[in-house]
Scaffold this active site. Structure first.
Site, PDB file in Angstrom:
ATOM      1  N   VAL A  46       0.738  -1.269  -0.099  1.00 31.08           N
ATOM      2  CA  VAL A  46       0.052  -0.012  -0.101  1.00 31.08           C
ATOM      3  C   VAL A  46       0.961   1.326   0.127  1.00 31.08           C
ATOM      4  O   VAL A  46       0.604   2.377  -0.602  1.00 31.08           O
ATOM      5  CB  VAL A  46      -0.781  -0.023   1.219  1.00 31.08           C
ATOM      6  CG1 VAL A  46      -1.794   1.271   1.291  1.00 31.08           C
ATOM      7  CG2 VAL A  46      -1.888  -1.246   1.187  1.00 31.08           C
ATOM      8  N   CYS A  47       1.859   1.065   0.873  1.00 31.12           N
ATOM      9  CA  CYS A  47       2.940   2.367   0.903  1.00 31.12           C
ATOM     10  C   CYS A  47       3.280   2.985  -0.313  1.00 31.12           C
ATOM     11  O   CYS A  47       3.158   4.302  -0.564  1.00 31.12           O
ATOM     12  CB  CYS A  47       4.086   2.039   1.743  1.00 31.12           C
ATOM     13  SG  CYS A  47       3.620   1.251   3.321  1.00 31.12           S
ATOM     14  N   PRO A  48       3.824   2.337  -1.485  1.00 31.56           N
ATOM     15  CA  PRO A  48       4.208   2.794  -2.632  1.00 31.56           C
ATOM     16  C   PRO A  48       3.049   3.587  -3.393  1.00 31.56           C
ATOM     17  O   PRO A  48       3.092   4.743  -4.010  1.00 31.56           O
ATOM     18  CB  PRO A  48       4.630   1.923  -3.593  1.00 31.56           C
ATOM     19  CG  PRO A  48       4.535   0.393  -2.903  1.00 31.56           C
ATOM     20  CD  PRO A  48       4.166   0.781  -1.642  1.00 31.56           C
ATOM     21  N   LEU A  51       2.511   7.066  -1.356  1.00 35.47           N
ATOM     22  CA  LEU A  51       3.462   7.854  -1.684  1.00 35.47           C
ATOM     23  C   LEU A  51       3.675   8.430  -3.124  1.00 35.47           C
ATOM     24  O   LEU A  51       4.184   9.711  -3.405  1.00 35.47           O
ATOM     25  CB  LEU A  51       5.054   7.128  -1.472  1.00 35.47           C
ATOM     26  CG  LEU A  51       5.054   6.969   0.105  1.00 35.47           C
ATOM     27  CD1 LEU A  51       6.582   6.298   0.487  1.00 35.47           C
ATOM     28  CD2 LEU A  51       4.812   7.996   1.292  1.00 35.47           C
TER      29      LEU A  51
END
Length: 187
Positions: A46-48, A51
């Protein structure tokens, strides 16, 4: 205890920014608006997406006088490796702070002590270094950076217009409210 209205606590950390390693501290949040986005870990799922979405709004945020900082408990070295190997993260031009000591994550009360990783926390900080908004999401729930832009605009409006407030779903140029006895029970 809420962090709203509290000044950012002192810290010093290494960060990756546009091909360089830099040092960042709470002093960097003063004199301008800042968005600080905590996320669990580099090289995850999920993080990329979050960001990259934040990068897609970065020019708009900069035009509003806002600097963006992402933070995880990874090192600045890991941030560079991720930046070099991920198409999504390779687009990032804002500061990526490493927090392996967990100092910043603890200061913002987003550290998951059991995992040693930060929760998904978003903080808007005013030019005085004071936290104006806090949003914490569960690990599997990604954020929408366009909402951050709307919150910045509302926070900036309220700061420039004492005595006025922005109602739900307020957009720039929309109607605001002036809290008063006349409004009690009429909204």
């Amino acid at each position: 205890m809420s962090l709203i209205g509290k000044e950012v606590l002192p810290f010093k950390a290494n960060a990756y920014h546009n091909g360089n390693f830099i040092e960042v501290s709470e002093a960097d949040f003063k004199g301008k608006w800042s968005v600080v986005c905590f996320y669990p870990a580099d090289f995850t799922f999920v993080c990329p997406t979050e960001l990259e979405d934040l990068q897609n709004e970065y020019e708009t945020l900069k035009s509003l006088g806002v600097e963006v900082y992402s933070v995880s408990t990874d090192t600045h070295f890991t941030h560079k490796a991720w930046h070099d190997h991920s198409e999504a993260i390779g687009k990032i031009t804002y500061v990526m702070i490493g927090d392996p000591s967990h100092t910043i994550s603890r200061n913002f009360d987003v550290l998951n002590e059991a995992s040693g990783m930060a929760d998904r926390g978003t903080f808007i900080i005013d030019p005085d270094g004071v936290i104006q908004t806090v949003e914490i999401n569960a690990d599997g729930i990604g954020r929408d950076a366009s909402i951050i832009v709307d919150k910045i605009k509302a926070a900036q409006y309220v700061r420039k217009n004492p005595g006025e407030v922005c109602p739900a779903k307020w957009k720039e140029g929309g109607e605001t409210l002036k809290p008063s006895l006349d409004l009690v029970g009429k909204i």
